[in-house]
Scaffold this active site. Structure first.
Site, mmCIF file in Angstrom:
data_model
loop_
_atom_site.group_PDB
_atom_site.id
_atom_site.type_symbol
_atom_site.label_atom_id
_atom_site.label_comp_id
_atom_site.label_asym_id
_atom_site.label_seq_id
_atom_site.Cartn_x
_atom_site.Cartn_y
_atom_site.Cartn_z
ATOM 1 N N TRP A 116 -42.774 47.911 38.961
ATOM 2 C CA TRP A 116 -42.825 46.777 39.878
ATOM 3 C C TRP A 116 -43.588 47.084 41.166
ATOM 4 O O TRP A 116 -43.885 46.187 41.967
ATOM 5 C CB TRP A 116 -41.414 46.334 40.267
ATOM 6 C CG TRP A 116 -40.510 47.432 40.763
ATOM 7 C CD1 TRP A 116 -39.587 48.115 40.041
ATOM 8 C CD2 TRP A 116 -40.476 48.003 42.090
ATOM 9 N NE1 TRP A 116 -38.957 49.061 40.820
ATOM 10 C CE2 TRP A 116 -39.481 49.011 42.089
ATOM 11 C CE3 TRP A 116 -41.169 47.748 43.266
ATOM 12 C CZ2 TRP A 116 -39.190 49.766 43.220
ATOM 13 C CZ3 TRP A 116 -40.880 48.500 44.385
ATOM 14 C CH2 TRP A 116 -39.898 49.490 44.368
ATOM 15 N N CYS A 117 -43.932 48.330 41.384
ATOM 16 C CA CYS A 117 -44.589 48.767 42.622
ATOM 17 C C CYS A 117 -46.064 48.367 42.611
ATOM 18 O O CYS A 117 -46.820 48.737 41.704
ATOM 19 C CB CYS A 117 -44.435 50.285 42.771
ATOM 20 S SG CYS A 117 -45.531 51.024 43.986
ATOM 21 N N HIS A 118 -46.489 47.638 43.631
ATOM 22 C CA HIS A 118 -47.876 47.168 43.753
ATOM 23 C C HIS A 118 -48.846 48.339 43.793
ATOM 24 O O HIS A 118 -49.879 48.345 43.093
ATOM 25 C CB HIS A 118 -48.005 46.319 45.024
ATOM 26 C CG HIS A 118 -49.413 46.075 45.457
ATOM 27 N ND1 HIS A 118 -50.237 45.183 44.811
ATOM 28 C CD2 HIS A 118 -50.155 46.632 46.463
ATOM 29 C CE1 HIS A 118 -51.430 45.191 45.403
ATOM 30 N NE2 HIS A 118 -51.400 46.042 46.405
#
Length: 474
Positions: A172-174
């Protein structure tokens, strides 16, 4: 009537003639005993009063503080705080007051020192002179070449390669999504350049996957992406350096070449690498940070806030740990050794009431630490015989509290309120005329009371004798 006789007429203390004293006065055992007791009481009270006269007392007085010019409207704040689990790259310090005014030049007056996991100093942290340029639009269409690591195969892979560089990420980390193709291309480039199968490899760990989550807990991964270096000869207590450089294929492969050169003994082995020699380490073993600074703030309620901030990472707030030790916190100019000797003990203790106190966060629970500080100015005037100038100090009382709430960003908030009052402390000695008055009061009072007691006892004895003579006793 002569002048001398006129003077004698106002005599308040007329005496009996000597030939009448034996006839008009009578000594008694009761009177003698009371006289001795009265003399002893007088001596005791006179000694106590004399001791009080020689002993000075400290008098305190509270007055309203006032500022003669705009310079007096600011106050110096000195702090030194250690965070054993917050990296200097992420630690952000911000100062603001109740009006919302921020200190624009704060970064220039704050120093950060990198610490290892044992608390030892590794060196001063230097912020990059320019922002690192990360490759954001890279694409990788080929097969994945980076090792997919889990709890089951991590140790085996760790000791298979001389050097294993691991990217800990969260889907989920950009920033992890932007790094993913760069990481695969870097892995492919390193594999093609260094054909020795067991020399170096790049791997990755998904911190959200059940089969690898424990690895991220073990290595305290609270920022994504986190890139750590593992070596075959690592011991159980080895500290693993983390990468904070530019995220591009060229930068990562160039950085990895240093470890290959170390393993080939072409260059000395080190756990701090500065690839481009700009004074900013691309990787090091620092896991903690000691933050110190000297600020000038307005004499108004304000706050000093320290938390993790990064323009190239996402954080897992559930594991972010802002446990800390306040090595020093004081207000006002630093005091000289002479000034410390002048201050009364209770005031000296209040100057650094938070010093050497530790505050620990619960694991896996977002914890914010708040300290509420009330600051008071003290003016201490030493005895004139010391020939020492008055000392100005700022003491404070503090109340600390932990906030644990889901969704809360773990932060250290130091709220201060500088009260507009001054407590003056000065030596006070008893006036000599007051001492003489007290002596007169002691002598006259004891003499009078003893006389009353003697009279009452004499009358009582006479009454008993009279009844005895009349046969009314028993």
């Amino acid at each position: 009537m002569s002048f001398l006789q006129a003077i004698k007429s106002v005599d308040f203390y007329r005496k009996l003639k000597k030939d009448l004293q034996q006839e008009l006065t009578e000594a008694s055992a009761i009177g003698a005993g009371l006289s001795l007791m009265a003399a002893l009481v007088m001596l005791f009270l006179i000694f106590a009063e004399f001791s009080t006269y020689l002993t000075p007392t400290i008098e305190s007085k509270v007055v309203l503080d006032h500022f003669e010019n705009s310079v007096d409207d600011t106050l110096q704040v000195n702090f030194n705080i250690t965070f054993p689990h917050l990296k200097c790259e992420y630690a952000s310090v911000d100062a603001t007051n109740f009006m919302g005014t921020h200190d624009a030049g704060l970064a220039a007056r704050v120093s950060k020192v990198k610490l290892d996991d044992a608390g030892a100093i590794l060196g001063k942290h230097v912020d990059p002179k320019k922002e690192a340029k990360h490759t954001l639009n890279e694409k990788h269409d080929g097969p994945e070449s980076a090792l997919q690591l889990t709890t089951d195969n991590f140790e085996a892979k760790h000791h298979q390669y001389d050097v294993m560089i691991v990217n800990f990420f969260a889907p989920w980390c950009h920033w992890c999504q932007k790094l993913a193709p760069v990481w695969e291309q870097s892995s492919q480039a390193i594999g093609e350049k260094h054909t020795d199968d067991n020399l170096i490899a790049l791997g990755k760990v998904d911190c959200t996957a059940t089969e690898s989550e424990s690895l991220c807990i073990k290595y305290r991964i609270d920022a994504f992406p986190t890139i750590l270096v593992f070596r075959k000869d690592d011991a159980g207590t080895t500290q693993h350096e983390s990468y904070h450089g530019e995220r591009s294929v060229k930068a990562i492969t160039g950085w990895a070449d240093h470890f290959v050169a170390q393993e080939k003994k072409e260059i000395p082995k080190t756990r701090t690498v500065d690839t481009n020699k700009d004074g900013v380490a691309d990787s090091h073993t620092g896991v903690g940070c000691m933050i110190s600074g000297l600020l000038h703030v307005q004499r108004a309620p304000g706050m000093l806030k320290i938390q993790a901030v990064s323009g190239s990472h996402d954080f897992n707030w559930e594991t972010m740990d802002v446990s800390h030790m306040v090595n020093h916190l004081s207000f006002g100019p630093f005091l000289s050794e002479q000034a410390w000797m002048v201050l009364p003990p209770h005031i000296a203790a209040s100057v650094g009431a938070l010093d050497d106190r530790s505050f620990t966060s619960d694991q896996h629970v977002p914890t914010t630490h708040e300290h509420y500080v009330k600051v008071v100015r003290h003016e201490v005037s030493p005895p004139s015989s010391w020939k020492v100038d008055p000392v100005t100090s700022y003491g404070y009382v503090v109340h600390s509290n932990n906030i644990q709430k889901e969704g809360e960003v773990p932060t250290l908030r130091l709220n201060y309120d500088i009260l507009p009052i001054v407590v003056n402390y000065a030596e006070k000695r008893q006036a000599f005329y007051h001492f003489i008055t007290q002596l007169c009061a002691i002598v006259g009072g004891v003499f009078t009371v003893a006389g009353i007691v003697a009279s009452l006892m004499d009358k009582g004895v006479q009454a008993i004798r009279k009844k005895q003579e009349l046969g009314k006793l028993g």
